[in-house]
Design a protein around this motif. Sequence first.
Motif, PDB file in Angstrom:
ATOM      1  N   SER A  65       0.822  -1.208   0.000  1.00 46.21           N
ATOM      2  CA  SER A  65       0.000   0.000   0.000  1.00 46.21           C
ATOM      3  C   SER A  65       0.859   1.262   0.000  1.00 46.21           C
ATOM      4  O   SER A  65       2.086   1.198   0.080  1.00 46.21           O
ATOM      5  N   LYS A  76       1.191   3.281   2.355  1.00 43.73           N
ATOM      6  CA  LYS A  76       1.675   3.655   3.691  1.00 43.73           C
ATOM      7  C   LYS A  76       3.205   3.740   3.772  1.00 43.73           C
ATOM      8  O   LYS A  76       3.762   4.461   4.574  1.00 43.73           O
ATOM      9  N   SER A 128      -1.344   7.679   9.718  1.00 44.05           N
ATOM     10  CA  SER A 128      -2.376   8.410   8.963  1.00 44.05           C
ATOM     11  C   SER A 128      -2.783   9.646   9.755  1.00 44.05           C
ATOM     12  O   SER A 128      -2.109   9.996  10.729  1.00 44.05           O
ATOM     13  N   ALA A 133     -11.126   7.313   1.886  1.00 46.07           N
ATOM     14  CA  ALA A 133     -10.700   8.094   3.041  1.00 46.07           C
ATOM     15  C   ALA A 133     -10.885   7.319   4.332  1.00 46.07           C
ATOM     16  O   ALA A 133     -12.002   6.992   4.723  1.00 46.07           O
ATOM     17  N   GLY A 166      -8.133   7.791   7.412  1.00 43.15           N
ATOM     18  CA  GLY A 166      -7.697   8.975   8.155  1.00 43.15           C
ATOM     19  C   GLY A 166      -7.374  10.111   7.209  1.00 43.15           C
ATOM     20  O   GLY A 166      -7.081  11.220   7.627  1.00 43.15           O
ATOM     21  N   GLY A 167      -7.387   9.840   5.908  1.00 45.24           N
ATOM     22  CA  GLY A 167      -7.259  10.898   4.910  1.00 45.24           C
ATOM     23  C   GLY A 167      -5.893  11.052   4.268  1.00 45.24           C
ATOM     24  O   GLY A 167      -5.700  11.953   3.451  1.00 45.24           O
ATOM     25  N   SER A 168      -4.916  10.173   4.584  1.00 45.89           N
ATOM     26  CA  SER A 168      -3.562  10.455   4.104  1.00 45.89           C
ATOM     27  C   SER A 168      -3.388  10.219   2.599  1.00 45.89           C
ATOM     28  O   SER A 168      -2.780  11.031   1.910  1.00 45.89           O
ATOM     29  N   ASN A 169      -3.935   9.118   2.063  1.00 50.10           N
ATOM     30  CA  ASN A 169      -3.744   8.906   0.618  1.00 50.10           C
ATOM     31  C   ASN A 169      -4.557   9.909  -0.180  1.00 50.10           C
ATOM     32  O   ASN A 169      -4.087  10.441  -1.179  1.00 50.10           O
ATOM     33  N   LEU A 177     -10.035   1.606   6.721  1.00 49.01           N
ATOM     34  CA  LEU A 177     -10.950   2.753   6.710  1.00 49.01           C
ATOM     35  C   LEU A 177     -11.798   2.818   7.974  1.00 49.01           C
ATOM     36  O   LEU A 177     -12.739   3.601   8.065  1.00 49.01           O
ATOM     37  N   ALA A 188      -7.267  -3.760  -3.172  1.00 45.16           N
ATOM     38  CA  ALA A 188      -7.570  -3.825  -1.740  1.00 45.16           C
ATOM     39  C   ALA A 188      -9.006  -3.341  -1.542  1.00 45.16           C
ATOM     40  O   ALA A 188      -9.484  -2.483  -2.284  1.00 45.16           O
ATOM     41  N   GLY A 217      -3.905   0.112  -2.863  1.00 45.54           N
ATOM     42  CA  GLY A 217      -3.230  -1.123  -2.476  1.00 45.54           C
ATOM     43  C   GLY A 217      -3.731  -2.364  -3.175  1.00 45.54           C
ATOM     44  O   GLY A 217      -4.747  -2.353  -3.866  1.00 45.54           O
TER      45      GLY A 217
HETATM   46  C1  LIG Z   1      -4.540   2.417   5.401  1.00 50.04           C
HETATM   47  C2  LIG Z   1      -5.086   2.283   4.046  1.00 50.04           C
HETATM   48  C3  LIG Z   1      -6.045   3.208   3.547  1.00 50.04           C
HETATM   49  C4  LIG Z   1      -6.621   4.331   4.348  1.00 50.04           C
HETATM   50  O1  LIG Z   1      -5.741   5.210   4.965  1.00 50.04           O
HETATM   51  P1  LIG Z   1      -5.672   6.758   4.579  1.00 50.04           P
HETATM   52  O2  LIG Z   1      -4.821   7.363   5.626  1.00 50.04           O
HETATM   53  O3  LIG Z   1      -7.085   7.295   4.610  1.00 50.04           O
HETATM   54  O4  LIG Z   1      -5.095   6.845   3.249  1.00 50.04           O
HETATM   55  C5  LIG Z   1      -6.469   3.057   2.249  1.00 50.04           C
HETATM   56  N1  LIG Z   1      -6.032   2.049   1.465  1.00 50.04           N
HETATM   57  C6  LIG Z   1      -5.136   1.139   1.902  1.00 50.04           C
HETATM   58  C7  LIG Z   1      -4.704   0.041   0.992  1.00 50.04           C
HETATM   59  C8  LIG Z   1      -4.637   1.229   3.211  1.00 50.04           C
HETATM   60  O5  LIG Z   1      -3.746   0.331   3.655  1.00 50.04           O
END
Ligand SMILES: *Cc1c(COP(=O)(O)O)cnc(C)c1O
Length: 456
Positions: free
Chosen positions: A115, A117, A234, A268, A270-273, A343, A387, A419
């Motif tokens: 992913s 991350k 995240s 979304a 926690g919003g990081s991607n 999520l 994913a 992912g």
């Molecule tokens: C952790 C994860 C997310 C969600 O996390 P965000 O911080 O919102 O991006 C999305 N997709 C995958 C494959 C993850 O592992």
Amino acid sequence: MLTTEIPYKTYLGEDELPKAWYNVRPVMKNKPAPLLNPATHQPATLDELSRVFCTELAKQELNETDEYIPIPQEVRDFYKMYRPSPLVRAYFLEKALGTPAHIYYKFEGNNTSGSHKLNSAIAQAYYAKKQGLKSVTTETGAGQWGTALSMACAFFGLDCHVYMVKCSYDQKPHRREVMRTYGASVTPSPSDTTAVGRKILAENPGTAGSLGCAISEAVETALNTPDCRYVLGSVLSQVLVHQTIIGLETKAALEKNGVTPDVIIGCAGGGSNLGGLITPFVGDFIQGKNNCRFIAVEPAACPSLTRGRYAYDYCDTGMVCPLAKMYTLGCTYMPAAIHAGGLRYHGMSSILSQLYDDKILEATSVKQTQVFEAARLFARTEGTLPAPESSHAIYAAIQEALRCKETGKAENIVFGLTGTGYFDMMSYQKFNDGIMTDYVPTDEEILKSLSRLPNV
Ligand SMILES: *Cc1c(COP(=O)(O)O)cnc(C)c1O
């Protein structure tokens, strides 16, 4: 035959890997509200944050002035192992849908952790090492973050201690072995290695564990171990900044093909991607340089943006991290055990929360059976097994493409494929067996956890 006008895959060269991350806060008219010290409820200072996070990361957390933050050379070198990631034109999916829309996706699953991350794990491990720390602790639920952090720590020679929610530890032995191969120690949580774990075990013998409990154990261990910090994968602004490598590469690849996006979509948690994908485009939007729409897609079982409240809340169920103003369901909200584990988070990045409040970001929620139907169509047309988290974005992209079919407009739709689904076969099995169910919380359930928000 595919048209050759735009390639199926656009790869950037290694030399085109971005040299700086993007920080949208300097151009935001309304800045995200400051993090608060959980004890005093005053804005958290650099000194206070530095006790929890590495100093450089604490600086990034507070940085509202630099639009670009240089990526250290060591981090760029690591990125080269799996970046730049391809931007794919989903010709086969378009054909299956019969849409005039042009669909693109940015695939972040082509590294062993599976992913996006890893983009932040490597940055966080780098700054920890540079500061002279010896180890980091974290929690992992579904396992993606723990795996990414294990890889990053192996690269920089840091010890990594992962508290893995007990039911995942038992159900996902493969994830666990990947982490151990990279040298991490993995403890099922709750465990008897911490005071909080022993207390929970005494009260609920045989419990399957929870993310909140794993966080509390990881934090306790970090506080009791010299030269150790707790890290998060995240929600925080620093994580979103690291993830902008996704959006910057996407922008460069689109520009290479002379394509202007009309709508950009991401799942979304926690919003990081999502923040990493859209903020380089949001910065342009705020400055009147594009007219793009931005859509967050969340699970109906954990609808922070669409049904939560914009308020100060704890980022962690353990209530030890700073308070953030965000769209939240309340940190005591217990989402149903849906199959998109990544999520199942009660809150949302404070940057995205402010953009949503300013109506720059839209949001929608989807039920998991709809998500898996979209995942199946995507796997059968585009080949990649997605994913469950990423499939939320696929679902929304398909809806947008079907809308274009009605209007006859050839819009450019871009989404983040965060992912691979290889570690989610139990979920696919439930779906294939036709026994997957949907869960939508009642208003009462949400109000109950919202009534316990901290009084700020
Ligand atoms: C952790 C994860 C997310 C969600 O996390 P965000 O911080 O919102 O991006 C999305 N997709 C995958 C494959 C993850 O592992």
